[in-house]
Write a protein that holds these residues in place. Structure first.
Motif, short mmCIF file in Angstrom:
data_model
loop_
_atom_site.label_atom_id
_atom_site.label_comp_id
_atom_site.label_asym_id
_atom_site.label_seq_id
_atom_site.Cartn_x
_atom_site.Cartn_y
_atom_site.Cartn_z
N LYS A 169 -10.01 -6.23 13.20
CA LYS A 169 -9.38 -5.45 14.39
C LYS A 169 -10.82 -4.97 14.88
CE LYS A 169 -4.74 -5.15 13.06
NZ LYS A 169 -3.92 -4.34 12.75
N ARG A 204 -0.95 4.24 20.63
CA ARG A 204 -0.49 5.48 19.50
C ARG A 204 0.61 6.30 20.28
NH1 ARG A 204 -4.56 7.32 16.02
NH2 ARG A 204 -5.08 5.59 14.81
N TRP A 216 -2.54 14.02 -0.63
CA TRP A 216 -3.15 13.14 0.22
C TRP A 216 -2.53 11.81 0.15
CZ3 TRP A 216 -7.06 9.03 -0.81
CH2 TRP A 216 -7.90 8.92 0.24
N ARG A 254 -10.06 2.59 16.86
CA ARG A 254 -9.98 1.25 15.92
C ARG A 254 -10.97 1.06 15.06
NH1 ARG A 254 -5.02 -1.07 17.65
NH2 ARG A 254 -5.15 -2.17 15.84
N LEU A 289 -4.12 -0.66 -6.22
CA LEU A 289 -4.52 0.07 -4.77
C LEU A 289 -5.96 -0.65 -4.66
CD1 LEU A 289 -3.42 2.18 -2.95
CD2 LEU A 289 -5.30 3.88 -3.82
N ASN A 339 -5.48 -4.43 -3.33
CA ASN A 339 -4.82 -4.31 -2.03
C ASN A 339 -5.73 -3.83 -0.99
OD1 ASN A 339 -1.88 -2.23 -1.19
ND2 ASN A 339 -2.71 -4.02 -0.22
N LEU A 340 -6.41 -2.76 -1.51
CA LEU A 340 -7.34 -2.19 -0.29
C LEU A 340 -8.35 -3.34 0.18
CD1 LEU A 340 -8.29 0.43 1.12
CD2 LEU A 340 -9.86 0.73 -0.59
N HIS A 362 0.28 5.12 7.09
CA HIS A 362 0.41 3.55 7.18
C HIS A 362 1.67 3.05 7.34
CE1 HIS A 362 -3.17 4.09 4.88
NE2 HIS A 362 -3.68 2.88 5.44
N LEU A 376 1.99 2.66 10.95
CA LEU A 376 1.56 1.57 11.68
C LEU A 376 2.79 0.48 11.87
CD1 LEU A 376 -1.71 1.15 9.41
CD2 LEU A 376 -1.43 1.83 11.67
N ALA A 386 0.82 -1.09 0.02
CA ALA A 386 -0.04 -0.04 -0.04
C ALA A 386 0.83 1.18 -0.14
CB ALA A 386 -0.94 -0.12 1.45
N HIS A 441 -11.73 2.69 5.55
CA HIS A 441 -11.52 1.63 4.41
C HIS A 441 -12.85 1.26 3.48
CE1 HIS A 441 -7.12 0.54 5.55
NE2 HIS A 441 -7.48 1.61 5.28
N ALA A 468 -6.58 -6.48 1.76
CA ALA A 468 -5.95 -5.94 3.09
C ALA A 468 -7.45 -5.59 4.14
CB ALA A 468 -5.34 -4.83 3.10
N ILE A 488 -13.59 4.02 1.20
CA ILE A 488 -13.06 3.85 -0.02
C ILE A 488 -13.38 2.82 -1.13
CG2 ILE A 488 -10.68 3.92 -0.99
CD1 ILE A 488 -9.65 4.97 1.41
N ALA A 531 -10.11 3.04 10.86
CA ALA A 531 -9.65 2.38 9.97
C ALA A 531 -10.96 1.69 8.95
CB ALA A 531 -8.41 1.50 10.03
C1 HEM Z 1 -4.50 0.22 -0.46
C2 HEM Z 1 -4.36 -0.41 0.31
C3 HEM Z 1 -4.35 -0.28 2.05
C4 HEM Z 1 -4.07 -1.06 2.84
C5 HEM Z 1 -3.20 -2.56 2.69
C6 HEM Z 1 -4.24 -0.51 4.17
C7 HEM Z 1 -3.86 -0.96 5.24
C8 HEM Z 1 -4.31 -0.60 6.52
C9 HEM Z 1 -4.04 -1.12 7.83
C10 HEM Z 1 -3.59 -2.65 7.97
C11 HEM Z 1 -4.28 -0.39 8.74
C12 HEM Z 1 -4.59 -0.69 10.27
C13 HEM Z 1 -5.70 -1.02 10.74
C14 HEM Z 1 -5.90 -0.86 12.33
O1 HEM Z 1 -4.71 -0.87 12.81
O2 HEM Z 1 -6.86 -1.01 12.86
C15 HEM Z 1 -4.89 0.80 8.13
C16 HEM Z 1 -5.50 2.11 8.61
C17 HEM Z 1 -5.71 3.11 8.40
N1 HEM Z 1 -5.94 3.40 6.82
FE1 HEM Z 1 -5.29 1.98 5.35
N2 HEM Z 1 -4.99 0.67 3.72
C18 HEM Z 1 -5.05 1.21 2.68
C19 HEM Z 1 -5.28 1.99 1.93
C20 HEM Z 1 -5.87 3.31 2.47
C21 HEM Z 1 -6.21 4.39 2.00
C22 HEM Z 1 -6.42 4.62 0.37
C23 HEM Z 1 -6.71 5.38 3.04
C24 HEM Z 1 -7.08 6.77 2.70
C25 HEM Z 1 -7.32 7.51 3.47
C26 HEM Z 1 -6.43 4.59 4.13
C27 HEM Z 1 -6.81 4.95 5.49
C28 HEM Z 1 -6.45 4.57 6.54
C29 HEM Z 1 -6.63 5.32 7.79
C30 HEM Z 1 -7.18 6.59 8.03
C31 HEM Z 1 -6.13 4.22 8.95
C32 HEM Z 1 -6.03 4.48 10.18
C33 HEM Z 1 -4.90 4.79 10.63
C34 HEM Z 1 -4.60 5.13 12.02
O3 HEM Z 1 -5.28 4.43 12.80
O4 HEM Z 1 -3.41 5.74 12.29
N3 HEM Z 1 -6.04 3.15 3.85
N4 HEM Z 1 -4.60 0.85 6.68
#
Ligand code: HEM
Lengths: 465, 302
Positions: free
Chosen positions: A100, A449, B249, A163, A85, A88-89, B257, B260, A24, A170, A92, A173, A166
């Motif tokens: 979670k 965090r 963005w 939690r 993407l 992946n999204l 990410h 994380l 990602a 997702h 994932a 999106i 996310a």
């Molecule tokens: C495309 C592949 C993507 C993957 C593999 C991915 C994966 C992840 C994972 C594993 C988490 C952690 C979830 C958790 O701990 O509960 C996460 C959190 C998050 N993702 Fe994604 N994500 C993707 C795309 C996106 C996109 C396009 C956005 C656009 C905004 C996004 C926004 C977020 C946000 C806001 C969080 C929470 C972050 C945080 O808690 O600090 N993700 N993502």
């Protein structure tokens, strides 16, 4: 068997690869870089092919085009990145993010003394004069922790809603991407410049036989663009302009454009009527009609091919400028030789421009050369060019569209916003236990965090005991 | 049209207060025992915020509209956002060590805004496309997110200085355990990653700024799309300003990410935050300055 194994392995590798956050991040960086390139390079749909050829030369233009660099956002590799993407999204989200959810509300699991001592922050308190887990629980409750004591163990937790953030983001999106796909496949849009008392069928833009009759002998309909529909069909509505006008500021600058529109069905029955203006569209059964521009246009033909061109105001004169090369151009000036009394300055509906004067102009001098004059409905031969003129009239520029994916796009956008707002926060957990010899309480804590703030809080709690 | 005397007065008071704040913050930064000076710095920033607010109110009254119609007003609101964001973070997370940088930066914004040609500063009526309440929903979150990313970027610079850029020897693999004693004699062990406490702090401030800023950026982009849809009938037109915001963005999404994964080095995160702020600059001013073209050319200096 071998094939099945192979497929299983492939599936496993695929899921592994596409559920990775690393992928990602790589995609984000690549998309950022390619989007940046697309921003800096001029895009063909925006500036037009001729502009690009002028800028690069034909050779270089062809080369750039073959790499998709003349229209980055519609190139196969940009779409491929977006698709990756999306995959992946999806993978994932289901494998890593949604599971979670539970963590948000679960109690921490009891852990042993040795493990508490390895937590990011921990301490030991000696047990004396009646001090016990109860005191700790009270202090934690004051700090809004949820607590639970069982035997010699205390668990405390605060926060966790984030939690869900996310997952919600997702989901948003994913919904957005599906909605965009639906709109791209089944939506349509287009533009038309229409005069008062005239109209057009959505489905038959450009087909003259079924346009509504206009009061003028000339047909003003000028479709500018139309997007194909891939699935489904365009409804058979007729859009009619009952009246269109403009309101100005005192300075003479345009303040607002208005069009009074009706949507009619096949039997010319009115389905809805509304006066629209910029930022105030007509919305009917999934069809939206917007006021996009407004002005006076001349209908001119070049070697039999007719175009509708907007008039610009140049030094107080309404003209059309056609660039012919780097610094030479053609200036066309509609002339009024007879006119019915005008109602107001800008209401030119009553002005009849019955001839068109032609001048050649050049950028480096203010001099212009008179080339000739065309009467309305006539043609003029200028060297190899035959120029015809069919008049000038006020037209309202309407943009229409149907966006069936909207039902997913809007909730998708909503969930993205909601999710990123929720994602803000942290989950703090505290473990405490009385050791086997009942001499000490061991306390440890962790936060998922930013830890600094939590450490401060931990210290405060311990100092209070 | 006229510009208002009162508004100019308030604007100047605001700029001058920022100028004073720089010195108080700078001296207290050089000698961190001088907490009173630091408080005075915050006080002057606060004065600046108030008088800027009053200036905006004057302008809003003259315009009969939320004053966000040209580059000058946009810069003033951006300055407002930077002060507000900084004071909030200072109050909440004690980030006063970069008070002087933020104030010095603000001074540049003030000077730039007052240097703008008069045509950019006038109170002028809006062209049809811009008359919409969407404008007030769309732009302020963006300016606020830019302000937060900016403070995050200062913090990233702090981080890189603190860790001597990429000097690995200081960032050993093993974490450091520190032990603190509270007033009543309890020893608290804490585990501060592989870097010094100060670097850790900088890293966290950047993270805070991004977690505050990212939702605002998201809201700004989405409301922009909704506005465009409302006004022009298309959510997204690949206009340079839109695409630049998308680049920004993606960069901050990458940051979130990457964060994380606890194994990613702070230097990489700091670097991404700096790339992010460069993209913010391109989005906010660069698109017009470098002539990427497109629909958002209202703030252009001719
Ligand atoms: C495309 C592949 C993507 C993957 C593999 C991915 C994966 C992840 C994972 C594993 C988490 C952690 C979830 C958790 O701990 O509960 C996460 C959190 C998050 N993702 Fe994604 N994500 C993707 C795309 C996106 C996109 C396009 C956005 C656009 C905004 C996004 C926004 C977020 C946000 C806001 C969080 C929470 C972050 C945080 O808690 O600090 N993700 N993502």
């Amino acid at each position: 068997m071998v094939l099945k194994n192979y497929l299983m392995n492939f599936k496993k590798a695929f899921l592994e690869e596409f559920s990775s956050v690393k992928l990602a991040v790589i995609l984000f960086i690549f998309l950022a870089a390619t989007t940046l390139i697309g921003t800096i390079l001029p895009e063909e749909p925006m500036v037009g092919t001729s502009e690009l050829i002028k800028k690069y030369g034909l050779e270089k233009y062809r080369l750039l085009k073959s790499f998709g660099l003349t229209d980055v956002f519609h190139s196969w590799w940009y779409l491929a990145l977006l698709t990756a993407l999306g995959i992946n999204l999806t993978v994932a989200s289901f494998r890593r993010v949604f599971p979670k959810w539970r963590i948000a509300f679960a109690w921490p699991v009891e852990i042993e003394e040795a493990n508490i001592k390895t937590l990011p922050i921990n301490c030991e308190l000696s047990l004396n004069n009646g001090f016990g887990l109860g005191n700790l629980e009270k202090t934690l409750k004051e700090k809004n922790y949820k607590t639970k004591i069982s035997g010699k163990n205390l668990l405390a937790v605060k926060g966790g809603w984030h939690r869900l953030g996310a997952s919600v983001t997702h989901t948003g999106i994913l919904t957005l991407l599906i909605g965009c796909a639906i709109s791209t496949l089944t939506g349509f849009n287009g533009m038309a410049q229409v005069a008062e008392n005239e109209g057009f069928y959505l489905a038959d833009l450009g087909d003259k036989s079924i346009q509504s009759r206009s009061s003028e002998p000339e047909n003003w309909l000028a479709p500018v663009s139309k997007m194909p529909i891939w699935l489904g069909r365009i409804p058979s509505y007729l859009i009619k302009v009952n009246k269109t006008w403009r309101v100005d500021y005192k300075s003479g600058q345009p303040k607002q454009w208005y069009s009074d529109l009706s949507v009619l069905d096949q039997n010319k029955k009115e389905l809805i009527r509304k006066t629209i203006h910029v930022n105030e569209p007509l919305e009917f059964m999934g069809l939206d009609i917007y006021q996009s521009n407004w002005g006076r246009f001349s209908r001119i033909s070049f070697n039999g091919e007719s175009v509708t061109l907007p008039l610009e105001n140049l030094h107080g004169e309404d003209v059309i400028i056609l660039p012919l090369g780097e610094d030479v151009g053609l200036k066309l000036v509609p002339r009024v030789s007879s006119s019915v009394p005008r109602v107001s300055n800008h209401d030119s509906r009553f002005t009849i421009h019955d001839s068109l004067e032609l001048y050649s102009i050049s950028a480096d001098s203010t001099r212009q050369k008179y080339l000739g004059k065309v009467e309305k409905g006539k043609k003029l031969q200028l060297g190899p060019l035959s120029i015809g003129y069919s008049g000038t009239q006020t037209l309202t520029g309407l943009q229409f569209k149907s966006n069936p994916g909207g039902v997913l796009i809007y909730p998708g956008l909503f969930f993205i916003i909601l999710g990123v707002l929720i994602a803000f926060g942290s989950r703090k957990q505290i473990w405490a236990l009385v050791n086997d010899s009942n001499t000490k309480i061991i306390i440890g804590g962790n936060s998922d965090r930013a830890k600094g703030k939590f450490f401060q809080e931990f210290e405060e709690i311990v100092s209070k005991l | 049209m006229e510009t208002l005397q009162n508004e100019i007065l308030c604007f100047n008071i605001s700029g001058f207060s920022v100028f004073i704040a720089i010195w108080f913050y700078a001296i207290s930064w050089l000698n961190n025992k001088l907490t009173l000076l630091k408080k005075l710095g915050s006080f002057f920033l606060f004065i600046s915020l108030i008088s800027l607010t009053v200036a905006l109110v004057f302008r809003g009254i003259a315009l009969h509209f939320f004053p966000l119609t040209n580059l000058y007003e946009s810069l003033v609101i951006f300055a407002w956002a930077v002060i507000a964001a900084y004071l909030f973070l200072e109050w909440k997370f004690k980030i006063n060590s970069f008070g002087w940088i933020v104030s010095a930066f603000l001074l540049i914004v003030f000077l730039y805004a007052s240097w703008l040609p008069p045509g950019q500063k006038q109170i002028a009526p809006l062209i049809p496309a811009l008359q919409s309440y969407w404008r007030t929903i769309h732009v302020p979150p963006l300016l606020m997110s830019y302000a937060l990313f900016l403070i995050g970027a200062f913090s990233s610079i702090g981080y890189l200085f603190e860790t001597k850029f990429f000097n690995k020897s200081k960032e050993g693999k093993e974490g450091i355990r520190t032990t603190k004693e509270t007033a009543n004699g309890v020893k608290i062990n804490s585990y501060v990653r592989e870097i010094s406490e100060k670097a850790y702090f900088f890293d966290e401030v950047t993270y805070r700024c991004v977690t505050f800023g990212f939702p605002l950026l998201t809201i700004g982009i989405i409301t922009g799309a909704l506005w465009a849809n409302h006004a022009w009938g298309a959510l997204w037109q690949w206009d340079p300003k839109e695409t630049m915001a998308l680049v920004t963005w993606f960069i901050y999404a990458a940051y979130l990410h990457l964060r994380l994964n606890t194994k990613v080095s702070g230097s990489i995160l700091a670097l991404i935050s700096l790339i992010g702020i460069a993209m913010v600059y391109l989005t906010y001013l660069g698109v017009n300055q470098f002539n990427f073209g497109g629909l958002h050319t209202y703030g252009k200096i001719e």
